[in-house]
Design an enzyme around this catalytic site. Sequence first.
Site, PDB file in Angstrom:
ATOM      1  N   SER A 151      14.372   3.663  25.332  1.00 12.53           N
ATOM      2  CA  SER A 151      15.669   3.200  24.825  1.00 12.53           C
ATOM      3  C   SER A 151      15.516   2.238  23.669  1.00 12.53           C
ATOM      4  CB  SER A 151      16.409   2.428  25.929  1.00 12.53           C
ATOM      5  OG  SER A 151      16.624   3.232  27.038  1.00 12.53           O
ATOM      6  N   HIS A 204      15.565  10.562  22.388  1.00 12.99           N
ATOM      7  CA  HIS A 204      16.282   9.608  23.245  1.00 12.99           C
ATOM      8  C   HIS A 204      17.588  10.234  23.743  1.00 12.99           C
ATOM      9  CE1 HIS A 204      18.714   5.660  23.615  1.00 12.99           C
ATOM     10  NE2 HIS A 204      18.091   5.914  24.738  1.00 12.99           N
ATOM     11  N   GLU A 259      19.300  10.939  20.295  1.00 13.86           N
ATOM     12  CA  GLU A 259      18.788  10.302  19.080  1.00 13.86           C
ATOM     13  C   GLU A 259      17.373  10.811  18.828  1.00 13.86           C
ATOM     14  OE1 GLU A 259      20.515   5.863  18.381  1.00 13.86           O
ATOM     15  OE2 GLU A 259      19.394   6.108  20.217  1.00 13.86           O
ATOM     16  N   ASN A 289      21.762   1.814  21.290  1.00 14.90           N
ATOM     17  CA  ASN A 289      21.517   0.606  22.087  1.00 14.90           C
ATOM     18  C   ASN A 289      21.493  -0.674  21.253  1.00 14.90           C
ATOM     19  OD1 ASN A 289      21.511   1.788  24.595  1.00 14.90           O
ATOM     20  ND2 ASN A 289      19.392   2.451  24.404  1.00 14.90           N
TER      21      ASN A 289
END
Length: 293
Positions: free
Chosen positions: A121, A142, A154, A192
Amino acid sequence: MPLEIKKVGVIGAGQMGNGIAHVCALAGFDVVLSDQDPDRVRSGLATINGNMAKQVSKGTVSEDDRQGALKRIATATAVDELADCDLVIESATEREEVKKKIFAGVCQVLRPDALLASNTSSISITRLGASTDRPERFIGIHFMNPVPLMELVELVRGIATDDDTFESAKVFVTKLHKTYAVAEDFPAFIVNRILLPMINEAIYTLYEGVGSVDAIDRAMKLGANHPMGPLQLADFIGLDTCLAIMQVLHEGLADSKYRPCPLLVKYVEAGWLGRKTQRGFYDYRGEKPVPTR
Ligand SMILES: NC(=O)c1ccc[n+]([C@@H]2O[C@H](COP(=O)([O-])OP(=O)(O)OC[C@H]3O[C@@H](n4cnc5c(N)ncnc54)[C@H](O)[C@@H]3O)[C@@H](O)[C@H]2O)c1
């Protein structure tokens, strides 16, 4: 030439790893789902089974496709069984030393042309890739939680990731019927980098007594039209993962605005990690979630 991916290994059978195995198997890839803990492999497989059954009852997946997908998933507790995978996606605990150790082991058994990815992450793909024997065939893929429902992935290139690896990853994600966004390799990437400071701020809001768990989540759901409150979301992600991401942001960007809230640290120290341990900002052990403060 980009590598054609047929068989995918997933390391870590937690909430993300089982979701990744789920979508790969439904998309027709052969899958090996592995974890160091045999109980996690068993519960991961049971979760996949249950989640696919839900998809069948909703009519989004046929029973035949469910049966076929389940047959394509093998399980393992040792990396040796990933030897013939074309792509291995690491989705273990969000700790750099854990991931690097996994890569050291798996690189010894993988074919030299096989691709290696991390579902991290937040941790630097460049740094993780540099710890392997194949930084040019290493990439960040991701996924979002819950993997079967969330459309975005991602894609993160490390400094050494080559074009063929990037192309293979794009084709792979497209075959999973997901949409990718390309993020540069900076701490926590795009989603994130934006989401976790918001969650951390919600925890500070609780810590400073501005609102209760219930008030904060209600305020953000009804006042900002978020589908779930930030504390509910933190429990869903896992508070250990939230803390690990904030630490990567804090250290990687050296900016005090990313300081993890002491209350988040306290919950993690208590082992109250959210849904996965039945307790976090809510207690999930009863019929319905009850705020823990
Ligand atoms: N939770 C989220 O919302 C979310 C979203 C996107 C990405 N991620 C990332 O996905 C990864 C996994 O997160 P999760 O939420 O599934 O965590 P989790 O705690 O549910 O699962 C982690 C799994 O890794 C296994 N594991 C730990 N060390 C291992 C080792 N050495 N070898 C094999 N298996 C090992 C554990 O047994 C556990 O089953 C993390 O990098 C996390 O940052 C999480």
